[in-house]
Design a protein around this motif. Structure first.
Motif, mmCIF file in Angstrom:
data_model
loop_
_atom_site.group_PDB
_atom_site.id
_atom_site.type_symbol
_atom_site.label_atom_id
_atom_site.label_comp_id
_atom_site.label_asym_id
_atom_site.label_seq_id
_atom_site.Cartn_x
_atom_site.Cartn_y
_atom_site.Cartn_z
ATOM 1 N N LEU A 1 0.824 -1.224 0.000
ATOM 2 C CA LEU A 1 0.000 0.000 0.000
ATOM 3 C C LEU A 1 0.850 1.263 0.000
ATOM 4 N N SER A 2 1.927 1.277 0.813
ATOM 5 C CA SER A 2 2.712 2.512 0.913
ATOM 6 C C SER A 2 3.476 2.763 -0.379
ATOM 7 N N GLY A 3 4.070 1.705 -0.952
ATOM 8 C CA GLY A 3 4.826 1.876 -2.195
ATOM 9 C C GLY A 3 3.919 2.341 -3.334
ATOM 10 N N LEU B 1 10.451 -2.097 -7.226
ATOM 11 C CA LEU B 1 11.048 -3.438 -7.156
ATOM 12 C C LEU B 1 10.376 -4.200 -6.021
ATOM 13 N N GLU B 2 9.793 -5.341 -6.349
ATOM 14 C CA GLU B 2 9.017 -6.108 -5.367
ATOM 15 C C GLU B 2 9.568 -7.530 -5.275
ATOM 16 N N ALA B 3 9.854 -7.969 -4.052
ATOM 17 C CA ALA B 3 10.458 -9.287 -3.837
ATOM 18 C C ALA B 3 9.481 -10.442 -4.124
ATOM 19 N N GLU B 4 8.207 -10.229 -3.837
ATOM 20 C CA GLU B 4 7.223 -11.297 -4.015
ATOM 21 C C GLU B 4 6.829 -11.417 -5.496
ATOM 22 N N GLY C 1 1.628 -6.783 -1.063
ATOM 23 C CA GLY C 1 2.271 -6.897 0.250
ATOM 24 C C GLY C 1 1.319 -7.495 1.253
ATOM 25 N N ARG C 2 1.129 -6.777 2.362
ATOM 26 C CA ARG C 2 0.270 -7.294 3.431
ATOM 27 C C ARG C 2 -1.224 -7.102 3.136
ATOM 28 N N ILE C 3 -1.528 -6.710 1.912
ATOM 29 C CA ILE C 3 -2.913 -6.785 1.419
ATOM 30 C C ILE C 3 -2.930 -7.977 0.486
ATOM 31 N N ALA D 1 -4.658 -7.427 5.739
ATOM 32 C CA ALA D 1 -5.663 -6.497 6.284
ATOM 33 C C ALA D 1 -7.049 -6.892 5.814
ATOM 34 N N GLN D 2 -8.010 -6.729 6.717
ATOM 35 C CA GLN D 2 -9.366 -7.217 6.481
ATOM 36 C C GLN D 2 -10.392 -6.116 6.726
ATOM 37 N N TRP D 3 -10.117 -5.271 7.732
ATOM 38 C CA TRP D 3 -11.091 -4.254 8.106
ATOM 39 C C TRP D 3 -10.556 -2.847 7.885
ATOM 40 N N ILE D 4 -11.482 -1.942 7.646
ATOM 41 C CA ILE D 4 -11.153 -0.521 7.644
ATOM 42 C C ILE D 4 -11.530 -0.034 9.036
ATOM 43 N N LYS E 1 13.975 -9.152 -5.446
ATOM 44 C CA LYS E 1 14.338 -8.913 -4.045
ATOM 45 C C LYS E 1 15.573 -8.015 -3.998
ATOM 46 N N VAL E 2 15.436 -6.900 -3.325
ATOM 47 C CA VAL E 2 16.563 -5.981 -3.191
ATOM 48 C C VAL E 2 17.514 -6.518 -2.135
ATOM 49 N N THR E 3 18.778 -6.681 -2.505
ATOM 50 C CA THR E 3 19.749 -7.240 -1.547
ATOM 51 C C THR E 3 20.634 -6.159 -0.951
ATOM 52 N N ALA F 1 9.105 4.698 4.040
ATOM 53 C CA ALA F 1 7.640 4.717 4.193
ATOM 54 C C ALA F 1 7.208 3.331 4.664
ATOM 55 N N GLY F 2 5.905 3.145 4.853
ATOM 56 C CA GLY F 2 5.394 1.871 5.378
ATOM 57 C C GLY F 2 4.682 2.133 6.689
ATOM 58 N N GLU F 3 3.766 1.225 7.033
ATOM 59 C CA GLU F 3 2.909 1.459 8.198
ATOM 60 C C GLU F 3 3.678 1.865 9.458
ATOM 61 N N ALA F 4 4.867 1.243 9.677
ATOM 62 C CA ALA F 4 5.609 1.488 10.924
ATOM 63 C C ALA F 4 6.123 2.922 11.016
ATOM 64 N N PRO G 1 0.322 4.168 12.951
ATOM 65 C CA PRO G 1 1.214 3.039 12.703
ATOM 66 C C PRO G 1 0.438 1.736 12.874
ATOM 67 N N SER G 2 0.816 0.746 12.139
ATOM 68 C CA SER G 2 0.254 -0.611 12.106
ATOM 69 C C SER G 2 -0.930 -0.747 11.141
ATOM 70 N N PHE G 3 -1.658 0.320 10.897
ATOM 71 C CA PHE G 3 -2.881 0.200 10.085
ATOM 72 C C PHE G 3 -2.637 0.387 8.577
ATOM 73 N N ALA G 4 -3.574 -0.158 7.808
ATOM 74 C CA ALA G 4 -3.529 0.024 6.353
ATOM 75 C C ALA G 4 -3.608 1.514 6.005
ATOM 76 N N HIS G 5 -4.475 2.266 6.719
ATOM 77 C CA HIS G 5 -4.570 3.701 6.385
ATOM 78 C C HIS G 5 -3.278 4.434 6.739
HETATM 79 C C1 LIG Z 1 -2.665 -10.602 9.096
HETATM 80 C C2 LIG Z 1 -2.798 -9.106 8.992
HETATM 81 C C3 LIG Z 1 -3.978 -8.495 9.339
HETATM 82 C C4 LIG Z 1 -4.109 -7.109 9.246
HETATM 83 N N1 LIG Z 1 -5.320 -6.529 9.504
HETATM 84 C C5 LIG Z 1 -5.483 -5.218 9.269
HETATM 85 C C6 LIG Z 1 -6.789 -4.658 9.286
HETATM 86 O O1 LIG Z 1 -7.777 -5.357 9.468
HETATM 87 N N2 LIG Z 1 -6.905 -3.312 9.078
HETATM 88 C C7 LIG Z 1 -5.811 -2.516 8.852
HETATM 89 O O2 LIG Z 1 -5.981 -1.291 8.710
HETATM 90 N N3 LIG Z 1 -4.573 -3.042 8.767
HETATM 91 C C8 LIG Z 1 -4.385 -4.370 8.954
HETATM 92 N N4 LIG Z 1 -3.157 -4.932 8.785
HETATM 93 C C9 LIG Z 1 -2.006 -4.048 8.510
HETATM 94 C C10 LIG Z 1 -1.891 -3.664 7.028
HETATM 95 O O3 LIG Z 1 -2.044 -4.785 6.233
HETATM 96 C C11 LIG Z 1 -0.510 -3.049 6.815
HETATM 97 O O4 LIG Z 1 -0.369 -1.926 7.661
HETATM 98 C C12 LIG Z 1 -0.250 -2.571 5.391
HETATM 99 O O5 LIG Z 1 -0.742 -3.432 4.416
HETATM 100 C C13 LIG Z 1 1.262 -2.405 5.238
HETATM 101 O O6 LIG Z 1 1.580 -1.863 3.973
HETATM 102 P P1 LIG Z 1 3.069 -1.419 3.692
HETATM 103 O O7 LIG Z 1 3.131 -0.872 2.342
HETATM 104 O O8 LIG Z 1 3.576 -0.602 4.815
HETATM 105 O O9 LIG Z 1 3.939 -2.770 3.787
HETATM 106 P P2 LIG Z 1 3.872 -4.111 2.934
HETATM 107 O O10 LIG Z 1 2.494 -4.410 2.550
HETATM 108 O O11 LIG Z 1 4.634 -5.115 3.720
HETATM 109 O O12 LIG Z 1 4.689 -3.727 1.614
HETATM 110 C C14 LIG Z 1 6.083 -3.797 1.557
HETATM 111 C C15 LIG Z 1 6.497 -4.645 0.381
HETATM 112 O O13 LIG Z 1 7.915 -4.699 0.345
HETATM 113 C C16 LIG Z 1 8.311 -5.953 -0.137
HETATM 114 N N5 LIG Z 1 9.694 -6.194 0.261
HETATM 115 C C17 LIG Z 1 10.182 -6.463 1.484
HETATM 116 N N6 LIG Z 1 11.516 -6.600 1.433
HETATM 117 C C18 LIG Z 1 11.873 -6.407 0.153
HETATM 118 C C19 LIG Z 1 13.122 -6.425 -0.537
HETATM 119 N N7 LIG Z 1 14.270 -6.666 0.078
HETATM 120 N N8 LIG Z 1 13.125 -6.193 -1.878
HETATM 121 C C20 LIG Z 1 11.970 -5.924 -2.540
HETATM 122 N N9 LIG Z 1 10.771 -5.909 -1.946
HETATM 123 C C21 LIG Z 1 10.721 -6.141 -0.603
HETATM 124 C C22 LIG Z 1 7.327 -6.917 0.500
HETATM 125 O O14 LIG Z 1 7.255 -8.123 -0.227
HETATM 126 C C23 LIG Z 1 6.035 -6.097 0.442
HETATM 127 O O15 LIG Z 1 5.272 -6.401 -0.702
HETATM 128 C C24 LIG Z 1 -3.006 -6.326 8.831
HETATM 129 C C25 LIG Z 1 -1.809 -6.949 8.465
HETATM 130 C C26 LIG Z 1 -1.709 -8.319 8.517
HETATM 131 C C27 LIG Z 1 -0.447 -8.971 8.034
#
Ligand SMILES: Cc1cc2nc3c(=O)[nH]c(=O)nc-3n(C[C@H](O)[C@H](O)[C@H](O)COP(=O)(O)OP(=O)(O)OC[C@H]3O[C@@H](n4cnc5c(N)ncnc54)[C@H](O)[C@@H]3O)c2cc1C
Length: 469
Positions: free
Chosen positions: A11-13, A31-34, A39-41, A55-58, A222-224, A435-438, A444-448
């Protein structure tokens, strides 16, 4: 064009890419490793729709960018409820459901409405919640007579449930003070995308594909390592991928999870990141939960009003589970129905047992689950099939599920803002951005939070180039 490499297609990227593409003038490579974006969606197909492994809920409405911007993309309210549960005990004994639901209600009132008290509390979240709960219990003329053994079993249950919310190993790893500073977005907490799944939001980000972010994305990359030189105003960043290819750009936005940063930062970044960034990576916390979706040919749960099973463990069954290598079951917080699918139960596992869950093979998992329900319900349940299960903790591209606000972070006085800080070169140009949820200041922690963090990283670049003009 200004070149930007975005590491990660979550989501953040994608949000950062969308903002830069809308602004124009940026040459973007993601560049995406998967082998897939999201990602976590991760919405996987089930029957005539999908179920969410990530993520499942808003959560919330006011100040939630998803709720505010994507209303037309078809999400709706769920019946999800953490209070109106069906409690069962491992020896199959009957329980006073009203009483236990009252106790749950008391706990959630405390969790949700004690910010000002928590702010001045010196200690962990778990202690705060339990102390306040016991005080209220003792002040209640009727509840004060509750069997102390039941209170002990309830405590074990509610800690497991709250660990599941926070993704921590213990509720005492969570900081009361930090938790009160980062409020949830207000409003209804459990909207979801129904059968379409959370991945729908990627259609929103890309304007239904009109913004062709996918064409900028390279999968299985995968970025090394990321080589940068802050002393030089002109040197580009060199990004190397596991297949031996090099990419160069003026800016890199790193969006990998905090779990990935914790394990790999010293290998990923050349030279090493500055010490304050390393401290922020080490002291901010990243935990894990797990989910398992079970499909049953015939639902065995009671009736239409049923929402979830919550589990109170007795010592005898605990010992039996231990003796049979079924310890991961101690991490089960609850099994819920999924509104839109009548034959599905969704289990949540939290804390230290997530690793055992992920390492248990499918066949044993089903065997363990059938044993579990047989004990707690006192009857044999039909054999389920696994519609989906998560393995976020053991996947090296995530190494967990989301951030939590920890005692360690409180003590070290670090937060998401320390993770977010960009690295600037000698010309004050932002070279490495995070960037990223953290890294999100507010959610922090949420999809938004992930989305606003991506937007913020894009803004840093946009403002920098605006300032040059
Ligand atoms: C089980 C679960 C339930 C959740 N439930 C909710 C919910 O109900 N509501 C809510 O708001 N949030 C929820 N969340 C949190 C939400 O999913 C995350 O906050 C959000 O999706 C994170 O997005 P992001 O872009 O920060 O990270 P990510 O989605 O992790 O994106 C980062 C990407 O970087 C890639 N990556 C990592 N390392 C490398 C590398 N070396 N080279 C290239 N690519 C790399 C990863 O593969 C990934 O695709 C949940 C998360 C999980 C896992």
């Amino acid at each position: 064009e200004k070149s930007v490499i975005i590491v990660g297609a979550g989501l953040s990227g994608f949000s950062a890419a969308a903002k830069l593409m809308e602004k124009g003038g940026y040459d973007i490579t993601i560049l995406e490793a998967e082998g897939q974006i999201g990602g976590r969606i991760k919405s996987i197909s089930y029957q005539d729709g999908s179920i969410d492994m990530g993520a499942q809920w808003i959560h919330g409405e006011v100040d939630n960018i998803i709720y505010q911007t994507a209303k037309n993309f078809g999400f709706g309210k769920t019946n999800f409820d953490t209070i109106d549960q069906t409690f069962v005990r491992s020896d199959g004994a009957a329980l006073d459901q009203n009483l236990l639901n009252k106790l749950s209600k008391m706990i959630y009132e405390i969790v949700e409405h004690s910010d000002s008290e928590m702010r001045s509390y010196n200690g962990p979240f778990g202690n705060f919640v339990w102390e306040k709960f016991l005080k209220e219990l003792n002040e209640d003329e009727i509840l004060v007579n509750t069997d102390p053994k039941l209170i002990e079993l309830f405590k074990n249950h509610i800690e497991r449930e709250l660990i599941g919310h926070h993704a921590s190993n213990s509720w005492n790893d969570v900081s009361a003070v930090l938790n009160s500073n980062f409020a949830d977005a207000s409003g209804f907490q459990h909207w979801n995308w129904k059968k379409a799944g959370f991945f729908t939001y990627f259609n929103y980000i890309t304007k239904n594909g009109g913004l062709n972010i996918k064409s900028k994305t390279q999968l299985n990359k995968k970025v090394t390592n990321i080589k940068y030189d802050l002393s030089s105003p002109t040197e580009k960043v060199i990004v190397r991928t596991a297949d031996g290819k090099n990419y160069s750009a003026e800016h890199v936005i790193f969006t990998g999870s905090l779990g990935v940063l914790k394990k790999f930062h010293s290998i990923l970044f050349i030279p090493n990141l500055p010490q304050d960034k390393i401290t922020a990576i080490e002291k901010n916390a990243f935990g894990a939960i797990a989910k398992v979706f079970l499909h049953f040919e015939q639902p065995f749960w009671p009736n239409e009003d049923f929402i979830s099973y919550s589990f109170l463990w007795n010592d005898a069954q605990r010992d039996e589970a231990k003796a049979n290598g079924r310890e991961w079951l101690f991490g089960v917080a609850a099994f819920f129905i999924v509104d839109q699918y009548p034959n599905l139960l969704e289990g949540f596992i939290g804390g230290e047992k997530v690793k055992d869950f992920e390492n248990t093979n499918d066949e044993k998992l089903i065997d363990d689950i059938m044993w579990f329900f047989e004990k707690f319900l006192g009857k044999t349940i039909p054999k389920p099939t696994i519609a989906g299960r998560t393995k976020w903790l053991t996947n090296e591209n995530f190494l967990g599920t989301y951030t939590y606000l920890s005692m360690e972070a409180e003590k070290a006085k670090v937060g998401p803002d320390d993770l977010e800080k960009s690295l600037y070169n000698s010309d004050d140009k932002p070279v490495i951005l995070f960037a990223g949820e953290a890294t999100d200041f507010n959610y922090p922690s949420f999809a938004h939070g992930a989305i606003t963090s991506g937007n913020r990283a894009a803004d840093v670049l946009i403002k920098y180039y605006d300032s040059l003009n």
